[in-house]
Design a protein around this motif. Structure first.
Motif, PDB file in Angstrom:
ATOM      1  N   ALA A 280     -20.738  26.130  -9.993  1.00  0.00           N
ATOM      2  CA  ALA A 280     -20.065  25.100 -10.404  1.00  0.00           C
ATOM      3  C   ALA A 280     -19.940  25.458 -12.132  1.00  0.00           C
ATOM      4  N   THR A 281     -18.987  24.740 -12.629  1.00  0.00           N
ATOM      5  CA  THR A 281     -18.798  24.356 -14.050  1.00  0.00           C
ATOM      6  C   THR A 281     -18.514  22.813 -14.296  1.00  0.00           C
ATOM      7  N   ILE A 282     -19.138  22.519 -15.351  1.00  0.00           N
ATOM      8  CA  ILE A 282     -18.809  21.150 -15.447  1.00  0.00           C
ATOM      9  C   ILE A 282     -18.479  20.777 -17.058  1.00  0.00           C
ATOM     10  N   ALA A 283     -17.102  20.222 -17.209  1.00  0.00           N
ATOM     11  CA  ALA A 283     -16.605  19.881 -18.518  1.00  0.00           C
ATOM     12  C   ALA A 283     -16.315  18.308 -18.640  1.00  0.00           C
ATOM     13  N   HIS A 284     -16.111  17.913 -19.579  1.00  0.00           N
ATOM     14  CA  HIS A 284     -15.729  16.442 -19.547  1.00  0.00           C
ATOM     15  C   HIS A 284     -14.312  16.140 -20.232  1.00  0.00           C
ATOM     16  N   VAL A 285     -13.662  15.125 -19.844  1.00  0.00           N
ATOM     17  CA  VAL A 285     -12.263  14.847 -20.476  1.00  0.00           C
ATOM     18  C   VAL A 285     -12.322  13.614 -21.326  1.00  0.00           C
ATOM     19  N   ASP A 286     -13.488  12.908 -21.311  1.00  0.00           N
ATOM     20  CA  ASP A 286     -13.407  11.734 -22.262  1.00  0.00           C
ATOM     21  C   ASP A 286     -13.805  12.167 -23.585  1.00  0.00           C
ATOM     22  N   VAL A 287     -13.511  11.215 -24.817  1.00  0.00           N
ATOM     23  CA  VAL A 287     -13.679  11.643 -26.032  1.00  0.00           C
ATOM     24  C   VAL A 287     -14.395  10.343 -26.850  1.00  0.00           C
ATOM     25  N   VAL A 288     -14.911  10.534 -27.742  1.00  0.00           N
ATOM     26  CA  VAL A 288     -15.366   9.412 -28.643  1.00  0.00           C
ATOM     27  C   VAL A 288     -13.861   8.811 -29.352  1.00  0.00           C
ATOM     28  N   PRO A 289     -14.059   7.752 -30.046  1.00  0.00           N
ATOM     29  CA  PRO A 289     -13.049   7.178 -30.604  1.00  0.00           C
ATOM     30  C   PRO A 289     -12.594   8.136 -31.816  1.00  0.00           C
ATOM     31  N   ALA A 290     -11.269   8.027 -32.243  1.00  0.00           N
ATOM     32  CA  ALA A 290     -10.932   8.912 -33.166  1.00  0.00           C
ATOM     33  C   ALA A 290     -11.636   8.713 -34.730  1.00  0.00           C
ATOM     34  N   GLY A 291     -11.962   7.283 -35.002  1.00  0.00           N
ATOM     35  CA  GLY A 291     -12.342   6.809 -36.276  1.00  0.00           C
ATOM     36  C   GLY A 291     -11.561   7.354 -37.515  1.00  0.00           C
TER      37      GLY A 291
ATOM     38  N   ASP B  47     -13.835  24.399 -44.704  1.00  0.00           N
ATOM     39  CA  ASP B  47     -14.391  23.128 -45.167  1.00  0.00           C
ATOM     40  C   ASP B  47     -13.484  21.835 -44.652  1.00  0.00           C
ATOM     41  N   TRP B  48     -12.061  22.039 -44.604  1.00  0.00           N
ATOM     42  CA  TRP B  48     -10.916  20.774 -43.977  1.00  0.00           C
ATOM     43  C   TRP B  48     -11.154  20.792 -42.536  1.00  0.00           C
ATOM     44  N   ALA B  49     -12.046  21.432 -41.890  1.00  0.00           N
ATOM     45  CA  ALA B  49     -12.235  21.129 -40.360  1.00  0.00           C
ATOM     46  C   ALA B  49     -13.251  20.868 -40.110  1.00  0.00           C
ATOM     47  N   GLY B  50     -13.250  19.644 -39.150  1.00  0.00           N
ATOM     48  CA  GLY B  50     -14.299  18.800 -38.943  1.00  0.00           C
ATOM     49  C   GLY B  50     -15.096  19.120 -37.887  1.00  0.00           C
ATOM     50  N   PRO B  51     -16.442  18.900 -37.495  1.00  0.00           N
ATOM     51  CA  PRO B  51     -17.206  19.118 -36.400  1.00  0.00           C
ATOM     52  C   PRO B  51     -16.889  18.082 -34.967  1.00  0.00           C
ATOM     53  N   GLU B  52     -17.384  18.466 -34.133  1.00  0.00           N
ATOM     54  CA  GLU B  52     -17.024  17.500 -32.812  1.00  0.00           C
ATOM     55  C   GLU B  52     -17.800  16.076 -33.307  1.00  0.00           C
ATOM     56  N   HIS B  53     -16.737  15.020 -32.837  1.00  0.00           N
ATOM     57  CA  HIS B  53     -17.139  13.735 -33.205  1.00  0.00           C
ATOM     58  C   HIS B  53     -16.872  13.302 -34.594  1.00  0.00           C
ATOM     59  N   GLY B  54     -16.362  14.357 -35.300  1.00  0.00           N
ATOM     60  CA  GLY B  54     -15.957  13.901 -36.884  1.00  0.00           C
ATOM     61  C   GLY B  54     -14.677  14.135 -37.046  1.00  0.00           C
ATOM     62  N   PRO B  55     -14.086  13.498 -38.144  1.00  0.00           N
ATOM     63  CA  PRO B  55     -12.595  13.435 -38.515  1.00  0.00           C
ATOM     64  C   PRO B  55     -12.236  14.869 -38.385  1.00  0.00           C
ATOM     65  N   ASN B  56     -10.865  15.295 -38.173  1.00  0.00           N
ATOM     66  CA  ASN B  56     -10.354  16.635 -38.339  1.00  0.00           C
ATOM     67  C   ASN B  56     -11.181  17.465 -37.422  1.00  0.00           C
ATOM     68  N   GLU B  57     -11.706  17.103 -36.357  1.00  0.00           N
ATOM     69  CA  GLU B  57     -12.392  18.057 -35.269  1.00  0.00           C
ATOM     70  C   GLU B  57     -11.676  19.200 -35.138  1.00  0.00           C
ATOM     71  N   GLY B  58     -12.204  20.294 -35.188  1.00  0.00           N
ATOM     72  CA  GLY B  58     -11.590  21.570 -35.143  1.00  0.00           C
ATOM     73  C   GLY B  58     -12.348  22.507 -34.477  1.00  0.00           C
TER      74      GLY B  58
END
Length: 467
Positions: free
Chosen positions: A89-100, A434-445
């Motif tokens: 199996a694989t398992i990924a998720h389709v829910d996300v944290v709020p945009a912020g 630098d203009w791209a953000g991490p997971e959970h951050g603004p500009n997630e990329g």
């Protein structure tokens, strides 16, 4: 099942379907699938956004030739039956944290900029969820043109990973776990271990006639605090200056002492500076604390003076997991007590029982009460197992780099299953602009070519796992 695909065949498929992949990713990112249990309904326990995202993902799975199933909205899946009932199996998720706040682009849309995809969930974890379904789609094409694979494949789609992973708990309550699973909700090359965890609260009764009127600091239990403060029954003019300390008058005979540090995550505290430790060192240096206050503040200093737990005598380290980490995250005054939260992430070289005993022993030495609020055992899968070696070979083939296994201090879906690892899609060997953000951050990329490569890697890995 016949010979495995050539690298050229896999890459040709990825290029062929990539426009469709992007359209499906855009559809999924457009859904603001933040868990909202206050709006739960039959078939939608995590709220309407997560229900809609599951519906979009199930539609993608069905169009990829998979047989879809729905676990009452808690989780969904797409199946590719094999010759036997043995399941991978694989398992990924389709829910996300709020945009912020702080976005330069629309959060719930996919923006392409200079080779980077931006949008909430493109990295965590919708991009990988769609990739896992398209990888299964490639295998479904192969299966229709020949014999089925020996093992069966199930692509699990979670919908409350960001809110406690209750989705997978619901699933495992009525389904057998697969023989092996990977979650594309981590980093490459392959994450074979997750540290154990001990969360605790250390507290001491407040001296109502003491020097300290209140203590506070931190914003989360699992973060190194950048700010902590104490309200003292001491005139501000009597307090010395110190680096990292601001002293503000709170009226005659009272002051507020604010300590500054450098924030960080509890799973990776190296390089951060704990403001609670800065505050504790300053208060102890005043020389005017009452005995009970001095005991509590001394324990605070011991707990956070070194992030490896050596101040409390609980340090440990091993090759796969690295060192134990210990972070004091929140400091507060409530119900007549001063309290400090501790977040300890432990390698296999330490035990949950040993860490709990060490914390309780340190608490007794200072007359403090220690309450253990949560524990989780260390989790690992053999880096040399046949399944993990299949993943490692797939990564090396398409990246050109050695696949050295590693462990993390955080937690993924993997630790809920008996044999599981984290496997991409993020590859930190290629930093984002630098203009791209991490997971959970603004500009997630995420780099678009990393997702394309991840799709190819997942195809090769699953081809080997199902054979």
């Amino acid at each position: 099942m016949g010979p495995t695909s050539s690298r050229e065949q896999i890459e040709a498929y990825v290029n062929e379907v990539w426009p469709d992949y992007l359209r499906d990713l855009e559809r999924l990112v457009a859904v603001p699938s933040v868990v909202d249990e206050s709006a739960s309904a039959p078939g939608a326990p995590w709220g309407p956004g997560c229900r809609e995202a599951l519906d979009v993902a199930m539609d993608i799975a069905e169009r990829q030739g998979l047989i879809v199933g729905d676990c009452d909205g808690a989780l969904a899946y797409g199946d590719l039956p094999g010759e036997t009932g043995e399941q991978v199996a694989t398992i990924a998720h389709v829910d996300v944290v709020p945009a912020g706040e702080g976005w330069d682009v629309e959060p719930f849309a996919v923006t392409r900029r200079d080779g980077v995809l931006l949008g909430r969930g493109v990295l965590d974890d919708k991009g990988a969820a769609v990739a896992s379904l398209y990888a299964a789609g490639y295998l479904a094409r192969r299966a229709t043109s020949g014999r089925p694979f020996r093992r069966s494949l199930r692509c699990l789609l979670g919908a409350s990973e960001e809110a406690g992973m209750m989705d997978v708990r619901c699933y495992l309550a009525s389904h057998e776990p697969p023989s092996f699973l990977f979650t594309p909700d981590a980093e490459f090359p392959v994450c074979c271990g997750e540290k154990g965890c001990v969360n605790a609260e250390v507290s001491h009764a407040v001296d109502l006639t003491g020097v300290i009127a209140s203590l506070s600091g931190g914003v989360a239990r699992n973060a190194v605090p950048a700010r902590a403060e104490a309200v003292l029954r001491v005139d501000a003019q009597e307090l010395p200056a110190a680096e990292g300390i601001d002293v503000v008058s709170s009226g005659a005979g009272a002051s507020r002492v604010v300590a500054h540090g450098v924030a960080g995550h509890a799973a990776e505290p190296a390089g951060a500076t704990n403001a609670i430790g800065v505050l504790a060192s300053y208060l102890l240096g005043l020389g005017c604390l009452r005995p009970s206050e001095r005991e509590f503040v001394s324990l605070c200093k011991r707990a956070v003076c070194a992030w490896d737990g050596s101040g409390l005598g609980i340090e440990a380290s091993d090759e796969l997991f690295g060192p134990l980490t210990c972070v004091g995250g929140m400091l507060w005054t409530r119900e007549g007590r001063f309290a400090l939260t501790l977040d300890v992430r432990l390698p296999a070289a330490a035990s949950v029982e040993g860490v709990c005993s060490g914390l309780e022993r340190a608490g007794l030495e200072h007359g403090c009460e220690v309450l253990i609020t949560h524990t989780r055992q260390t989790f690992s899968t053999d880096p040399g197992s046949g399944e993990v070696m299949t993943l490692r070979r797939a990564y090396k083939e398409f990246s050109g780099r050695e696949a050295t296994p590693f462990a993390i201090g955080g937690g993924t879906y993997a630790h809920h299953f008996p044999s599981a690892v984290g496997f991409g899609p993020l590859d930190r060997s290629e930093p984002l602009p630098d203009w791209a953000g991490p997971e959970h951050g603004p500009n997630e990329g995420v780099w678009e070519h990393q997702l394309k490569r991840a799709l190819a890697i997942y195809i090769r890995a699953l081809e080997g796992l199902l054979a």
